[in-house]
Every structure is written in C-alpha cells, then in structure tokens.
Design a protein around this motif. Structure first.
Motif, short mmCIF file in Angstrom:
data_model
loop_
_atom_site.label_atom_id
_atom_site.label_comp_id
_atom_site.label_asym_id
_atom_site.label_seq_id
_atom_site.Cartn_x
_atom_site.Cartn_y
_atom_site.Cartn_z
N GLU A 41 -11.72 13.69 -6.61
CA GLU A 41 -11.67 13.10 -7.95
C GLU A 41 -11.82 14.17 -9.02
OE1 GLU A 41 -14.68 10.15 -8.23
OE2 GLU A 41 -13.75 8.80 -6.77
N GLN A 42 -12.75 15.09 -8.82
CA GLN A 42 -12.99 16.14 -9.82
C GLN A 42 -11.80 17.09 -9.93
OE1 GLN A 42 -16.66 18.24 -9.21
NE2 GLN A 42 -17.95 16.42 -9.46
N LEU A 43 -11.13 17.33 -8.82
CA LEU A 43 -10.05 18.31 -8.80
C LEU A 43 -8.67 17.66 -8.95
CD1 LEU A 43 -11.38 20.53 -5.88
CD2 LEU A 43 -11.50 21.03 -8.32
N HIS A 44 -8.66 16.31 -9.10
CA HIS A 44 -7.39 15.58 -9.24
C HIS A 44 -6.49 15.83 -8.04
CE1 HIS A 44 -8.67 14.70 -13.32
NE2 HIS A 44 -8.80 16.00 -13.55
N MET A 45 -7.08 15.71 -6.86
CA MET A 45 -6.37 15.86 -5.60
C MET A 45 -6.64 14.64 -4.74
SD MET A 45 -7.49 19.82 -4.81
CE MET A 45 -6.66 19.87 -3.22
N SER A 46 -5.96 14.53 -3.63
CA SER A 46 -6.26 13.48 -2.67
C SER A 46 -7.34 13.95 -1.72
CB SER A 46 -5.01 13.10 -1.88
OG SER A 46 -4.63 14.16 -1.01
N PRO A 47 -8.16 13.04 -1.17
CA PRO A 47 -9.17 13.46 -0.18
C PRO A 47 -8.55 14.17 1.01
CG PRO A 47 -9.65 11.25 -0.97
CD PRO A 47 -8.30 11.62 -1.52
N ALA A 48 -7.35 13.75 1.41
CA ALA A 48 -6.69 14.41 2.54
C ALA A 48 -6.36 15.86 2.22
CB ALA A 48 -5.41 13.65 2.91
N ALA A 49 -5.95 16.13 0.96
CA ALA A 49 -5.63 17.50 0.56
C ALA A 49 -6.89 18.35 0.53
CB ALA A 49 -4.95 17.49 -0.80
N VAL A 50 -8.00 17.76 0.06
CA VAL A 50 -9.26 18.49 0.06
C VAL A 50 -9.65 18.85 1.49
CG1 VAL A 50 -11.75 18.26 -0.34
CG2 VAL A 50 -10.14 17.57 -2.11
N SER A 51 -9.57 17.87 2.38
CA SER A 51 -9.93 18.09 3.78
C SER A 51 -9.07 19.19 4.40
CB SER A 51 -9.78 16.80 4.57
OG SER A 51 -10.09 17.00 5.93
N GLN A 52 -7.78 19.18 4.09
CA GLN A 52 -6.87 20.17 4.66
C GLN A 52 -7.18 21.57 4.15
OE1 GLN A 52 -4.57 19.90 7.15
NE2 GLN A 52 -4.59 22.13 6.92
N GLN A 53 -7.49 21.69 2.84
CA GLN A 53 -7.78 23.01 2.29
C GLN A 53 -9.11 23.55 2.83
OE1 GLN A 53 -6.79 24.28 -1.50
NE2 GLN A 53 -5.12 22.83 -1.81
N VAL A 54 -10.10 22.67 3.02
CA VAL A 54 -11.35 23.11 3.62
C VAL A 54 -11.11 23.58 5.06
CG1 VAL A 54 -13.61 22.35 4.45
CG2 VAL A 54 -12.85 21.72 2.16
N LYS A 55 -10.29 22.84 5.78
CA LYS A 55 -9.97 23.23 7.16
C LYS A 55 -9.28 24.59 7.19
CE LYS A 55 -7.54 21.68 11.31
NZ LYS A 55 -6.66 20.62 11.91
N SER A 56 -8.37 24.82 6.24
CA SER A 56 -7.68 26.11 6.19
C SER A 56 -8.67 27.24 5.91
CB SER A 56 -6.60 26.08 5.10
OG SER A 56 -5.59 25.13 5.41
N LEU A 57 -9.63 26.98 5.02
CA LEU A 57 -10.64 27.98 4.72
C LEU A 57 -11.50 28.27 5.95
CD1 LEU A 57 -12.22 29.81 2.75
CD2 LEU A 57 -13.53 27.78 2.05
N GLU A 58 -11.89 27.22 6.67
CA GLU A 58 -12.70 27.41 7.87
C GLU A 58 -11.94 28.23 8.92
OE1 GLU A 58 -15.60 23.50 7.95
OE2 GLU A 58 -13.50 23.25 8.52
N GLU A 59 -10.64 27.97 9.04
CA GLU A 59 -9.85 28.75 9.99
C GLU A 59 -9.77 30.21 9.56
OE1 GLU A 59 -6.16 26.68 10.06
OE2 GLU A 59 -6.86 25.10 11.43
N ARG A 60 -9.68 30.44 8.26
CA ARG A 60 -9.59 31.81 7.78
C ARG A 60 -10.89 32.58 8.04
NH1 ARG A 60 -6.87 35.00 4.08
NH2 ARG A 60 -5.06 33.91 4.90
#
Length: 296
Positions: free
Chosen positions: A28-47
C-alpha cells in the motif's frame, strides 16, 4: 566486474516490509501489489543468499540476518534522500547541511546561529553532530566542522579557532587545589582522542605525572559530566567548553593557569569554488563572526 550490491528497488521494498511487518502494508505504501512486494523480497534474499523474513499468515518478521541488515539499509536510503534533496530538491537553495563536532555545536554555534539565520531569512541550517570519524562519514553535508586534522575529512579547509586548556572541578574540589602538585591527589579525566591533554598540562605547570591516576572519557562533554559527578578533575577546552563547564557547575582549579592546545577546529569542504550559495554564506559568516568574538 560483478557486484553484490542489490537493486535499489529491492532495498526500498525490504525496508518498507521490515518497518510495517507486512507485505500488504508495504505494498500500500509503495503503490505495488503484495505479490510484487513478495517477489522483490525473494529476489533480494536470493541475491544476499540468506532469508530476511519469517513469513506468517498475516504478517512477517525479520530473521536475525534481516534485523542486522535493516539498519544499514535505512541509513543508506536516508543518505541518498538527504543528498538528493540537498543537491537537487526544491529546498536546494535554502537548505544548508552542516556536520559538526558536538562540543563546537553546543558551545560555539548555538551562540551565533540564530543571528545567521535571522540575517538570511528562509535559509535553514540542518545541523548534525558527532565525535568520531565514522560519524562524519555518514549522511550528506555541505560543510564539516571538525577538530584535529582537516585533511582526513576533505580536500580544502579553513582554520576556525584553537583552544585553551585548564583544569576544572566542582567548587569544593577546586578549593583543595592550592598548588599544581595537588592535582595528582585526584583522578585526572583524560579525553583519549585529543592530542593535547593532561600530559601537556602537567608539563606546563612542572608537575611529573608519574603518580597521577588517569580515567578516560570519549569526549569533553562526557569529561565534564564525570567531573560534576565527582569522578575526578577535567580539562576545560575554552571557549568551546565554556557552556558545558558552567552547566556542570565546574570552576577553574588554578586561577590564571592555562595552556594553549596543539589542535584546532576547522571548516572542511571539497572545493571552495563548488560550494552552493548557502554554504558560501555560512562560511563567510562563521569565519568573520568567530574573528569578531576575539577567538583564535
């Protein structure tokens, strides 16, 4: 050349999710979907190669690695925000960012900063204080006011003023100091980061320090507080420490005895010609104002 530095978007998403403990609220704060937030966090964790969150049904919590990572991420994002606003934002012409050693900010700048701002309406000074070299490496600043070697903090500098050292203590302790040798009957509070200290003071009054007991503080502000609490005798560093000395109820131990310090305060920057207009105004004002006070 490969790099482990993650995407800035991933870091922004991680910070929001960590702060809100929720992918949904971060979205909500970033004007994104929860799925997009989850995916970007997952990408960061993989990195980074480590889980940053423990996922729950309705909330997330940071792992130990996530908690350790959050503080530097928030500091880095804040630094970028300050630098961007300071250099390119709407307040660029009227915002002045100054990093200043703590005792100079308390004891010197507070005496005249109001006059500077009154003479420059609309110009706002954002003042951050610190003591260690690390403090001055964090965040954006137009100018730095440091004590000691200016070359460690910037390419160009102006000497602002030096200092005078003399022993101070609560009145009942100061009354016991009849001659210089009496100083050794009390613990001597030393600021370990200063080149000028008790050794120089004792040499000046021709007292051998062999039997003296030293206790250490990380700043002159702390040394004054320790003296007030009866931990020993501190060294005043006038005029920057004048207000701290008075506020702590301390008085000189040997009237008229003082030593010129070997270090000075400096105004530091990278390039005089490249200073923004607010910084140039502040530089001119500070050097002229300190000179007018008779401090050198």
């Amino acid at each position: 050349m490969s790099t482990r530095i993650p995407s800035l978007n991933w870091l922004r998403v991680f910070e929001a999710a960590a702060r809100t403990e929720s992918f949904a609220r971060a979205a909500e704060q970033l004007h994104m979907s929860p799925a997009a937030v989850s995916q970007q966090v997952k990408s960061l964790e993989e990195r980074v190669g480590a889980p940053l969150f423990v996922r729950g049904a309705h909330a997330v919590k940071l792992t130990e690695a996530g908690r350790a990572y959050l503080a530097p991420v928030q500091q880095s994002l804040m630094t970028l925000e300050e630098a961007t606003e300071g250099l390119f934002g709407q307040s660029r012409e009227q915002g002045l960012y100054v990093h200043c050693v703590l005792i100079f900010a308390h004891g010197i700048l507070t005496r005249g900063l109001g006059d500077f701002e009154a003479a420059n309406p609309g110009l706002s000074v954002v003042l951050n204080t610190g003591n260690s070299a690390v403090d001055f490496q964090q965040g954006y600043s137009d100018l730095k006011i440091i004590f000691g070697n200016p070359h460690a903090f910037g390419a160009e500098s102006d000497r602002i003023m030096g200092e005078w050292l003399f022993p101070v203590a609560p009145p009942d302790v100061a009354a016991q100091i009849k001659q210089p040798g009496d100083l050794l009957s009390h613990p001597l509070i030393e600021v370990g980061t200063h080149r000028s200290g008790w050794r120089q003071m004792l040499e000046e009054v021709k007292v051998r320090p062999g039997s003296g007991r030293m206790v250490f503080a990380d700043s002159s502000v702390m040394a004054m507080a320790m003296a007030r609490a009866g931990r020993g005798i501190a060294l005043a560093r006038a005029p920057a420490s004048d207000s701290e000395m008075t506020g702590a109820g301390l008085v000189p131990c040997l009237e008229g005895v003082r030593v010129r310090g070997s270090q000075a305060y400096h105004l530091v920057y990278d390039d005089l010609r490249a200073l923004r207009p607010p910084a140039k105004k502040f530089r001119d004002w500070l050097l002229n104002w300190v000179s007018a006070q008779g401090w050198d």
